[in-house]
Design an enzyme around this catalytic site. Sequence first.
Site, short mmCIF file in Angstrom:
data_model
loop_
_atom_site.label_atom_id
_atom_site.label_comp_id
_atom_site.label_asym_id
_atom_site.label_seq_id
_atom_site.Cartn_x
_atom_site.Cartn_y
_atom_site.Cartn_z
N TYR A 132 2.81 7.11 -11.03
CA TYR A 132 2.76 6.65 -9.64
C TYR A 132 3.52 5.34 -9.50
O TYR A 132 3.77 4.62 -10.47
CB TYR A 132 1.30 6.50 -9.17
CG TYR A 132 0.56 5.32 -9.74
CD1 TYR A 132 0.54 4.08 -9.07
CD2 TYR A 132 -0.17 5.43 -10.92
CE1 TYR A 132 -0.16 3.00 -9.58
CE2 TYR A 132 -0.88 4.35 -11.44
CZ TYR A 132 -0.87 3.14 -10.76
OH TYR A 132 -1.56 2.06 -11.27
N CYS A 133 3.88 5.04 -8.25
CA CYS A 133 4.59 3.82 -7.91
C CYS A 133 4.31 3.51 -6.45
O CYS A 133 3.36 4.04 -5.88
CB CYS A 133 6.09 3.99 -8.19
SG CYS A 133 6.80 5.45 -7.41
N THR A 134 5.10 2.69 -5.82
CA THR A 134 4.80 2.26 -4.46
C THR A 134 4.98 3.38 -3.45
O THR A 134 4.06 3.73 -2.71
CB THR A 134 5.69 1.07 -4.06
OG1 THR A 134 5.54 0.03 -5.02
CG2 THR A 134 5.32 0.55 -2.68
N CYS A 148 8.40 7.32 -9.35
CA CYS A 148 7.61 8.42 -9.91
C CYS A 148 8.47 9.66 -10.15
O CYS A 148 8.27 10.40 -11.11
CB CYS A 148 6.47 8.80 -8.96
SG CYS A 148 5.59 7.42 -8.25
N ILE A 194 1.69 5.18 -3.83
CA ILE A 194 0.47 4.48 -3.41
C ILE A 194 0.35 4.45 -1.88
O ILE A 194 -0.74 4.63 -1.33
CB ILE A 194 0.46 3.05 -3.95
CG1 ILE A 194 0.50 3.05 -5.48
CG2 ILE A 194 -0.77 2.27 -3.46
CD1 ILE A 194 0.80 1.68 -6.08
#
Length: 246
Positions: A182-184, A189, A211
């Site tokens: 996961y990432c922002t 990702c 996220i």
Amino acid sequence: MKPVLNISAYLFVTLTDTQALRESIRSQAAERNLKGTVLLAEEGINLFLAGAPDAVRGFVAWLRSDARFAPLAPKESLSDAVPFGKLLVKVKPEIIRMNHPQFRPEAGRAPAVDAQTLSRWLDAGRDDAGREVVMLDTRNAFEVDHGRFAHALDWRIAKFTEFPQALRAHAAELQGKTVVSYCTGGIRCEKAALFMAEAGVQNVLQLEGGILKYFEEAGGKHFDGHCFVFDERESVDAELLPTRSV
């Protein structure tokens, strides 16, 4: 309602006319008095823009009129002021630098898990096949320090180009588990999940939309802290509201 609409979006799609696109995008965004950053590369587009809601949505409608960008799905949030000082439109070798441009999700996206399903898995600690679920944060260490999923793996990378080396050092601990990168907003990702699969890590998924999409669809459950964003808001909470005034 807060008067400024912020959007973030990316799309991996082959672009052969990046210089021409740069000029037309800059013109259309400036005409609508938008501020932020748009990155273009042969592999696609990555953008962060803010302005009056009608102006932002008008720009997105214009961009989607190009069939290549029709699938673009921006994530929206609101603020009291525009969190960018100027408009930048740049052409880069990669829209998210990993120094592995051969990994292009357009050629075949990594499997993804949606927010609601992930939240249910995290409630249980297992996926639907009974495998342990491990969250892997692909962001830079200073971003992770603002907030992350509870018990997520954090390899303390300083920049995304360090991810391949970190994976090689930690790959063994991922085997036999369902790994959710996961990432922002989802872009890191994509590449991280593809790289892991290529390196032989099984059962790798990306968190669809990152996220920000998780906050939108599942709230802050299982997430500790806030999500760092690269603008003057600094970070946003689970309601996608700025944690500092802008």
